[in-house]
Enzyme design. Structure first.
Site, PDB file in Angstrom:
ATOM      1  N   ASP A 123       4.902 -11.543  -2.308  1.00  0.00           N
ATOM      2  CA  ASP A 123       4.071 -11.105  -3.436  1.00  0.00           C
ATOM      3  C   ASP A 123       4.779 -10.005  -4.233  1.00  0.00           C
ATOM      4  OD1 ASP A 123       2.003 -10.349  -5.164  1.00  0.00           O
ATOM      5  OD2 ASP A 123       0.472 -10.629  -3.630  1.00  0.00           O
ATOM      6  N   THR A 161      -2.108 -12.594  -9.000  1.00  0.00           N
ATOM      7  CA  THR A 161      -1.771 -13.153  -7.687  1.00  0.00           C
ATOM      8  C   THR A 161      -2.459 -14.474  -7.396  1.00  0.00           C
ATOM      9  OG1 THR A 161      -1.300 -10.985  -6.748  1.00  0.00           O
ATOM     10  CG2 THR A 161      -1.895 -12.725  -5.200  1.00  0.00           C
ATOM     11  N   ASN A 182      -7.867 -12.821 -10.548  1.00  0.00           N
ATOM     12  CA  ASN A 182      -8.299 -12.350  -9.226  1.00  0.00           C
ATOM     13  C   ASN A 182      -9.794 -12.064  -9.209  1.00  0.00           C
ATOM     14  OD1 ASN A 182      -5.631 -12.478  -8.426  1.00  0.00           O
ATOM     15  ND2 ASN A 182      -5.258 -10.278  -8.664  1.00  0.00           N
ATOM     16  N   LEU A 195     -11.749 -11.157  -4.951  1.00  0.00           N
ATOM     17  CA  LEU A 195     -10.984 -11.316  -3.716  1.00  0.00           C
ATOM     18  C   LEU A 195     -11.776 -10.853  -2.504  1.00  0.00           C
ATOM     19  CD1 LEU A 195      -7.458 -10.014  -4.830  1.00  0.00           C
ATOM     20  CD2 LEU A 195      -8.528 -12.241  -5.199  1.00  0.00           C
ATOM     21  N   TYR A 245      -7.293 -14.815   6.019  1.00  0.00           N
ATOM     22  CA  TYR A 245      -6.432 -13.658   5.759  1.00  0.00           C
ATOM     23  C   TYR A 245      -6.870 -12.412   6.509  1.00  0.00           C
ATOM     24  CZ  TYR A 245      -3.549 -10.225   3.471  1.00  0.00           C
ATOM     25  OH  TYR A 245      -2.637  -9.228   3.232  1.00  0.00           O
ATOM     26  N   ASP A 279       4.531  -6.097  -3.119  1.00  0.00           N
ATOM     27  CA  ASP A 279       3.562  -5.957  -4.207  1.00  0.00           C
ATOM     28  C   ASP A 279       2.784  -4.655  -4.070  1.00  0.00           C
ATOM     29  OD1 ASP A 279       0.407  -6.787  -5.026  1.00  0.00           O
ATOM     30  OD2 ASP A 279       1.948  -7.341  -6.475  1.00  0.00           O
ATOM     31  N   HIS A 283       2.862  -1.682  -6.937  1.00  0.00           N
ATOM     32  CA  HIS A 283       1.695  -1.119  -7.613  1.00  0.00           C
ATOM     33  C   HIS A 283       1.650   0.402  -7.469  1.00  0.00           C
ATOM     34  CE1 HIS A 283      -0.623  -4.505  -9.099  1.00  0.00           C
ATOM     35  NE2 HIS A 283      -0.393  -5.168  -7.972  1.00  0.00           N
ATOM     36  N   ASP A 327       5.010 -14.697  -6.658  1.00  0.00           N
ATOM     37  CA  ASP A 327       3.966 -15.176  -7.565  1.00  0.00           C
ATOM     38  C   ASP A 327       4.093 -14.615  -8.966  1.00  0.00           C
ATOM     39  OD1 ASP A 327       3.475 -12.683  -6.507  1.00  0.00           O
ATOM     40  OD2 ASP A 327       1.323 -12.976  -6.253  1.00  0.00           O
TER      41      ASP A 327
END
Length: 508
Positions: A123, A161, A182, A195, A245, A279, A283, A327
């Site tokens: 990611d 994503t 998202n 999410l 997940y 990722d 951020h 992604d």
């Protein structure tokens, strides 16, 4: 910060094993000893010479014995011939009807697998990280040396994503597969997708046909250790193996589980897994050289190394097609480049009733209840932005479904917002004065901007060796590529495997 689905870890129930074992062939042999007539005659002559046949009566008795002996020898010979014929017939029938047995081992001594593809998503991994962190990318560089690399891979719009992970496995634009961001609103459901929410696990949000469904429909076994949508029932199906997940599961465990699946009696031919740390750091600190980002790149490189080592240990390096993707990319988002909607309009219109807002930052969206208000608000935004250098420098465009850029393919869905203000890379469009920018990096911008470019490298049986292309590829085409590698028929989609032809070897 983009994150994948959160929840408990589960696996699909075990299915019956269908692995065929090599049948042991029975090799039948027979031996037939033929009596030699001279041996019988010589034996009788010896008897006479030794005085055991005296007179005619003895001669007649002896002749009778020999006649009966010859009769029984003939009977035994006929029975033997009949038995031998039956046995040979049975052996011939078995050889003729026995199915072809595929060897259990490949030419390198490893376990032989059917066509197999492993795709790993890192990611937020920008392609230029390979150079920025060259010392930490040894395993990724090994894949490039032994395989192929694109200069960059173009994500779909928006460069978020979930939309792009789902595009990678469906070959569809967001307007077609339904996961348009998202976080978004569906006016028909009157519900919000976000999410990890209970809604995100409902089938009704996930349109199109992901690669695991395509594979399972055509008799392939699929597996996913984290991939958006793979823990949701789609078209009544899940991958044969999957996990819900849970970001707490370390990368080593993920890779170990993938190889346990491969070593099982029912090995998957299509495998997906996912690493998120790059990722997260991007951020928090931005896509620049920091010690934290260096460690994160090394972490995912080490995880890729575990995959390479697992393939080598099983002599599968040349047999399995390994694809590494990301992604989207990442852009710096300094606090000096912020504009707010309330400043542009001189008032707050996001009341949560007449106008709903789901996203801010790289783009700010509006779902407008009264559609007659769309045009007046659009005109007001355009006028205010065009009359301000500050706003014009920050905002790339104001879009409705009527003027959305064609290359975005972001029109034909009721989930798409009525109004979008798209920021230029590095800029952030926030809601109001109370809104704060808590990250130094973000994505979601124009998908064709260089900052949003993603990673594509691959190696394996069907890829060229040492091919480094100066051109971009599209993530829209990856689904069709995987179908081609697995020799399965893709579902209708927006991509094509033909765009990957320069990367493929002649043995495909």
């Amino acid at each position: 910060m983009s994150r994948l689905l959160a929840g408990r870890s589960i696996t699909r129930h075990d299915e019956e094993n269908n692995e065929s074992e090599d049948d042991n062939e029975l090799i039948a042999t027979s031996a037939h000893r033929h009596h030699d007539k001279r041996f019988d005659q010589d034996e009788n002559q010896d008897l006479e010479n030794e005085g055991f046949g005296q007179g005619d009566e003895q001669v007649n008795v002896m002749a009778k014995i020999m006649k009966e002996k010859s009769f029984w020898i003939g009977i035994v010979a006929v029975i033997g011939l009949i038995g031998l014929s039956v046995l040979l017939g049975l052996v011939a029938y078995q050889l003729w009807t026995k199915p072809e047995i595929i060897p259990d081992f490949n030419e390198n001594g490893g376990r032989k697998l059917n066509r197999t593809v492993i795709m790993v998503s890192i990611d937020g991994f920008r392609p230029d990280y390979l150079e920025m962190f060259q010392q930490e990318c040894g395993n990724l560089s090994e894949i490039i040396s032994n395989g192929v690399k694109a200069a960059s891979m173009t994500p779909i719009f928006p460069s978020k994503t979930f939309p792009n992970h789902y595009t990678l496995v469906t070959g569809l634009y967001a307007e077609s597969h339904g996961i348009i961001s998202n976080t978004f609103w569906d006016p028909n459901f009157k519900a919000k997708f976000s999410l990890g929410s209970p809604e995100s696990f409902k089938s009704r949000w996930w349109l199109g046909e992901p690669i695991w469904v395509t594979a399972e429909k055509q008799g392939k076994v699929s597996a996913s250790f984290f991939w958006p949508g793979s823990d949701v029932e789609i078209q009544g199906m899940y991958p044969t193996y999957y996990k819900r997940y849970d970001g707490r599961i370390d990368y080593e465990t993920r890779v170990k589980t993938v190889f346990e699946w491969l070593d099982s009696d029912k090995p998957p031919q299509m495998i997906l897994t996912y690493f998120s740390s790059v990722d997260t750091v991007g951020h928090n600190l931005g896509p620049i050289y920091t010690e934290e980002l260096r460690k994160s790149v090394r972490q995912v490189n080490d995880a890729v190394g575990l995959i390479l080592e697992g393939l080598k240990q099983r002599n599968l390096t040349e047999n399995v097609d390994l694809i590494i993707v990301s992604d989207h990319g990442m852009s710096l988002t300094p606090k000096s480049k912020i504009v707010r909607l309330t400043d542009i309009l001189k008032r707050n219109v996001l009341d949560g009733v007449e106008i709903l807002n789901m996203n801010a930052g790289p783009y700010l969206d509006m779902y407008i209840k009264n559609k007659t208000n769309i045009a007046p608000l659009y005109n007001e935004l355009v006028e205010s932005i065009s009359n301000s250098t500050e706003y014009s420098n920050a905002v790339e465009g104001v879009y409705t479904k009527l003027n959305m850029p064609e290359n975005f393919h972001f029109t034909n869905s009721e989930r798409i917002p009525d109004l979008i203000l798209l920021a230029r890379p590095e800029f952030s469009i926030l809601r109001n004065a109370a809104s704060q920018l808590n990250t130094k990096g973000n994505h979601g911008y124009n998908n064709e901007s260089p900052e949003m470019g993603s990673l594509f490298i691959a190696q394996g049986r069907h890829f060229k060796k040492g091919f480094n292309s100066p051109n971009r590829v599209r993530n829209l085409d990856v689904y069709s590529l995987i179908c081609k590698l697995l020799e399965i028929t893709p579902a209708p989609n927006n991509g094509t495997a033909d765009n990957f032809t320069p990367y493929l070897s002649n043995n495909l």
